[in-house]
Every structure is written in C-alpha cells, then in structure tokens.
Design a protein around this motif. Structure first.
Motif, PDB file in Angstrom:
ATOM      1  N   TYR A  32       0.793  -1.229   0.000  1.00  0.00           N
ATOM      2  CA  TYR A  32       0.000   0.000   0.000  1.00  0.00           C
ATOM      3  C   TYR A  32       0.825   1.279   0.000  1.00  0.00           C
ATOM      4  O   TYR A  32       0.324   2.326  -0.373  1.00  0.00           O
ATOM      5  CB  TYR A  32      -0.927   0.019   1.222  1.00  0.00           C
ATOM      6  CG  TYR A  32      -1.950  -1.088   1.179  1.00  0.00           C
ATOM      7  CD1 TYR A  32      -3.112  -0.964   0.435  1.00  0.00           C
ATOM      8  CD2 TYR A  32      -1.740  -2.268   1.878  1.00  0.00           C
ATOM      9  CE1 TYR A  32      -4.043  -1.976   0.386  1.00  0.00           C
ATOM     10  CE2 TYR A  32      -2.670  -3.293   1.840  1.00  0.00           C
ATOM     11  CZ  TYR A  32      -3.812  -3.141   1.088  1.00  0.00           C
ATOM     12  OH  TYR A  32      -4.731  -4.159   1.038  1.00  0.00           O
ATOM     13  N   CYS A  33       2.058   1.207   0.482  1.00  0.00           N
ATOM     14  CA  CYS A  33       2.909   2.391   0.534  1.00  0.00           C
ATOM     15  C   CYS A  33       4.351   1.954   0.260  1.00  0.00           C
ATOM     16  O   CYS A  33       4.585   0.802  -0.072  1.00  0.00           O
ATOM     17  CB  CYS A  33       2.794   3.091   1.900  1.00  0.00           C
ATOM     18  SG  CYS A  33       3.439   2.141   3.285  1.00  0.00           S
ATOM     19  N   ASP A  34       5.278   2.825   0.409  1.00  0.00           N
ATOM     20  CA  ASP A  34       6.670   2.499   0.061  1.00  0.00           C
ATOM     21  C   ASP A  34       7.523   2.113   1.272  1.00  0.00           C
ATOM     22  O   ASP A  34       8.721   1.977   1.166  1.00  0.00           O
ATOM     23  CB  ASP A  34       7.301   3.694  -0.663  1.00  0.00           C
ATOM     24  CG  ASP A  34       8.560   3.301  -1.398  1.00  0.00           C
ATOM     25  OD1 ASP A  34       8.620   2.174  -1.916  1.00  0.00           O
ATOM     26  OD2 ASP A  34       9.499   4.123  -1.444  1.00  0.00           O
ATOM     27  N   ARG A  35       6.884   1.926   2.430  1.00  0.00           N
ATOM     28  CA  ARG A  35       7.645   1.535   3.621  1.00  0.00           C
ATOM     29  C   ARG A  35       8.108   0.085   3.523  1.00  0.00           C
ATOM     30  O   ARG A  35       7.551  -0.710   2.773  1.00  0.00           O
ATOM     31  CB  ARG A  35       6.784   1.695   4.875  1.00  0.00           C
ATOM     32  CG  ARG A  35       6.537   3.125   5.230  1.00  0.00           C
ATOM     33  CD  ARG A  35       5.712   3.207   6.500  1.00  0.00           C
ATOM     34  NE  ARG A  35       4.676   4.190   6.210  1.00  0.00           N
ATOM     35  CZ  ARG A  35       3.472   4.198   6.727  1.00  0.00           C
ATOM     36  NH1 ARG A  35       3.103   3.297   7.581  1.00  0.00           N
ATOM     37  NH2 ARG A  35       2.614   5.124   6.394  1.00  0.00           N
ATOM     38  N   GLU A  36       9.105  -0.235   4.341  1.00  0.00           N
ATOM     39  CA  GLU A  36       9.590  -1.612   4.415  1.00  0.00           C
ATOM     40  C   GLU A  36       8.483  -2.504   4.977  1.00  0.00           C
ATOM     41  O   GLU A  36       7.833  -2.163   5.953  1.00  0.00           O
ATOM     42  CB  GLU A  36      10.832  -1.680   5.325  1.00  0.00           C
ATOM     43  CG  GLU A  36      11.470  -3.028   5.384  1.00  0.00           C
ATOM     44  CD  GLU A  36      12.139  -3.450   4.086  1.00  0.00           C
ATOM     45  OE1 GLU A  36      12.250  -4.666   3.868  1.00  0.00           O
ATOM     46  OE2 GLU A  36      12.534  -2.571   3.293  1.00  0.00           O
ATOM     47  N   ALA A  37       8.272  -3.647   4.360  1.00  0.00           N
ATOM     48  CA  ALA A  37       7.251  -4.586   4.832  1.00  0.00           C
ATOM     49  C   ALA A  37       7.769  -5.326   6.055  1.00  0.00           C
ATOM     50  O   ALA A  37       8.885  -5.838   6.060  1.00  0.00           O
ATOM     51  CB  ALA A  37       6.898  -5.575   3.733  1.00  0.00           C
ATOM     52  N   SER A  38       6.957  -5.372   7.098  1.00  0.00           N
ATOM     53  CA  SER A  38       7.328  -6.110   8.297  1.00  0.00           C
ATOM     54  C   SER A  38       6.565  -7.430   8.385  1.00  0.00           C
ATOM     55  O   SER A  38       6.855  -8.263   9.228  1.00  0.00           O
ATOM     56  CB  SER A  38       7.081  -5.266   9.544  1.00  0.00           C
ATOM     57  OG  SER A  38       5.749  -4.831   9.580  1.00  0.00           O
ATOM     58  N   PHE A  39       5.605  -7.619   7.506  1.00  0.00           N
ATOM     59  CA  PHE A  39       4.802  -8.832   7.468  1.00  0.00           C
ATOM     60  C   PHE A  39       4.595  -9.181   6.003  1.00  0.00           C
ATOM     61  O   PHE A  39       4.164  -8.333   5.212  1.00  0.00           O
ATOM     62  CB  PHE A  39       3.461  -8.594   8.173  1.00  0.00           C
ATOM     63  CG  PHE A  39       2.609  -9.813   8.278  1.00  0.00           C
ATOM     64  CD1 PHE A  39       2.922 -10.850   9.144  1.00  0.00           C
ATOM     65  CD2 PHE A  39       1.477  -9.928   7.503  1.00  0.00           C
ATOM     66  CE1 PHE A  39       2.130 -11.977   9.235  1.00  0.00           C
ATOM     67  CE2 PHE A  39       0.668 -11.051   7.584  1.00  0.00           C
ATOM     68  CZ  PHE A  39       0.995 -12.071   8.456  1.00  0.00           C
ATOM     69  N   VAL A  40       4.909 -10.419   5.622  1.00  0.00           N
ATOM     70  CA  VAL A  40       4.796 -10.832   4.222  1.00  0.00           C
ATOM     71  C   VAL A  40       4.050 -12.161   4.149  1.00  0.00           C
ATOM     72  O   VAL A  40       4.650 -13.232   4.111  1.00  0.00           O
ATOM     73  CB  VAL A  40       6.190 -10.958   3.557  1.00  0.00           C
ATOM     74  CG1 VAL A  40       6.035 -11.288   2.081  1.00  0.00           C
ATOM     75  CG2 VAL A  40       6.998  -9.690   3.738  1.00  0.00           C
ATOM     76  N   PRO A  41       2.706 -12.105   4.162  1.00  0.00           N
ATOM     77  CA  PRO A  41       1.949 -13.351   4.038  1.00  0.00           C
ATOM     78  C   PRO A  41       2.073 -13.909   2.615  1.00  0.00           C
ATOM     79  O   PRO A  41       2.273 -13.166   1.654  1.00  0.00           O
ATOM     80  CB  PRO A  41       0.518 -12.932   4.344  1.00  0.00           C
ATOM     81  CG  PRO A  41       0.472 -11.482   4.044  1.00  0.00           C
ATOM     82  CD  PRO A  41       1.849 -10.946   4.297  1.00  0.00           C
ATOM     83  N   GLU A  42       1.959 -15.221   2.526  1.00  0.00           N
ATOM     84  CA  GLU A  42       2.048 -15.882   1.222  1.00  0.00           C
ATOM     85  C   GLU A  42       0.979 -16.958   1.148  1.00  0.00           C
ATOM     86  O   GLU A  42       0.753 -17.699   2.102  1.00  0.00           O
ATOM     87  CB  GLU A  42       3.418 -16.516   1.049  1.00  0.00           C
ATOM     88  CG  GLU A  42       3.575 -17.231  -0.280  1.00  0.00           C
ATOM     89  CD  GLU A  42       4.959 -17.818  -0.483  1.00  0.00           C
ATOM     90  OE1 GLU A  42       5.112 -18.606  -1.416  1.00  0.00           O
ATOM     91  OE2 GLU A  42       5.871 -17.488   0.291  1.00  0.00           O
ATOM     92  N   LYS A  43       0.321 -17.024   0.009  1.00  0.00           N
ATOM     93  CA  LYS A  43      -0.655 -18.081  -0.240  1.00  0.00           C
ATOM     94  C   LYS A  43      -0.650 -18.387  -1.726  1.00  0.00           C
ATOM     95  O   LYS A  43      -0.775 -17.486  -2.543  1.00  0.00           O
ATOM     96  CB  LYS A  43      -2.052 -17.668   0.217  1.00  0.00           C
ATOM     97  CG  LYS A  43      -3.048 -18.790   0.025  1.00  0.00           C
ATOM     98  CD  LYS A  43      -4.341 -18.536   0.711  1.00  0.00           C
ATOM     99  CE  LYS A  43      -5.230 -19.746   0.509  1.00  0.00           C
ATOM    100  NZ  LYS A  43      -6.452 -19.667   1.248  1.00  0.00           N
ATOM    101  N   GLY A  44      -0.480 -19.628  -2.040  1.00  0.00           N
ATOM    102  CA  GLY A  44      -0.481 -20.037  -3.441  1.00  0.00           C
ATOM    103  C   GLY A  44       0.632 -19.400  -4.248  1.00  0.00           C
ATOM    104  O   GLY A  44       0.466 -19.154  -5.433  1.00  0.00           O
ATOM    105  N   GLY A  45       1.752 -19.115  -3.600  1.00  0.00           N
ATOM    106  CA  GLY A  45       2.890 -18.518  -4.287  1.00  0.00           C
ATOM    107  C   GLY A  45       2.812 -17.008  -4.439  1.00  0.00           C
ATOM    108  O   GLY A  45       3.723 -16.397  -4.969  1.00  0.00           O
ATOM    109  N   VAL A  46       1.724 -16.397  -3.971  1.00  0.00           N
ATOM    110  CA  VAL A  46       1.570 -14.948  -4.055  1.00  0.00           C
ATOM    111  C   VAL A  46       1.959 -14.348  -2.706  1.00  0.00           C
ATOM    112  O   VAL A  46       1.430 -14.745  -1.668  1.00  0.00           O
ATOM    113  CB  VAL A  46       0.121 -14.553  -4.404  1.00  0.00           C
ATOM    114  CG1 VAL A  46      -0.045 -13.040  -4.404  1.00  0.00           C
ATOM    115  CG2 VAL A  46      -0.267 -15.130  -5.745  1.00  0.00           C
ATOM    116  N   ARG A  47       2.886 -13.403  -2.719  1.00  0.00           N
ATOM    117  CA  ARG A  47       3.351 -12.734  -1.500  1.00  0.00           C
ATOM    118  C   ARG A  47       2.912 -11.277  -1.527  1.00  0.00           C
ATOM    119  O   ARG A  47       3.016 -10.616  -2.545  1.00  0.00           O
ATOM    120  CB  ARG A  47       4.871 -12.809  -1.413  1.00  0.00           C
ATOM    121  CG  ARG A  47       5.385 -14.219  -1.309  1.00  0.00           C
ATOM    122  CD  ARG A  47       6.873 -14.282  -1.395  1.00  0.00           C
ATOM    123  NE  ARG A  47       7.435 -13.563  -0.255  1.00  0.00           N
ATOM    124  CZ  ARG A  47       8.673 -13.133  -0.189  1.00  0.00           C
ATOM    125  NH1 ARG A  47       9.498 -13.320  -1.194  1.00  0.00           N
ATOM    126  NH2 ARG A  47       9.111 -12.492   0.879  1.00  0.00           N
TER     127      ARG A  47
END
Length: 54
Positions: A5-20
């Motif tokens: 949603y923004c340009d900040r560093e991601a602290s949470f990266v969920p993944e499902k079906g190969g999509v992160r």
C-alpha cells in the motif's frame, strides 16, 4: 520487500499459493482490524487451523 500500500519496508509478508504481499506495521494493523470487523477473521482462523499439522 516493500508494503503493498505504501513504500515503507514490509514487516509482514503473508504468502498463499505462491503470491506474496508485503505489509508495513500500519497497513498490517489496518487490514487486521478490517478482517476482525468483517467477521472474516473467524473464517481465516478456521482455515489456518485446518492447515496446521497435528
């Protein structure tokens, strides 16, 4: 990875079906609150419990 949603560093990266999808702290909280308000959290909890090894 950067937040979806923004340009900040991601602290949470969920993944499902190969999509992160990366989420920063702020957008993670917003999405979590949305899920809780939409009763989708119960459905998500059930799905995660089904995938958990016993």
């Amino acid at each position: 990875m950067r937040c979806h949603y923004c340009d900040r560093e991601a602290s949470f990266v969920p993944e499902k079906g190969g999509v992160r999808v990366g989420l920063c702290d702020v957008h993670f909280r917003e999405q979590f609150e949305y899920l809780a308000d939409a009763d989708a959290l119960a459905s998500l909890r059930q799905e995660l419990d089904m995938d958990r090894p016993e």
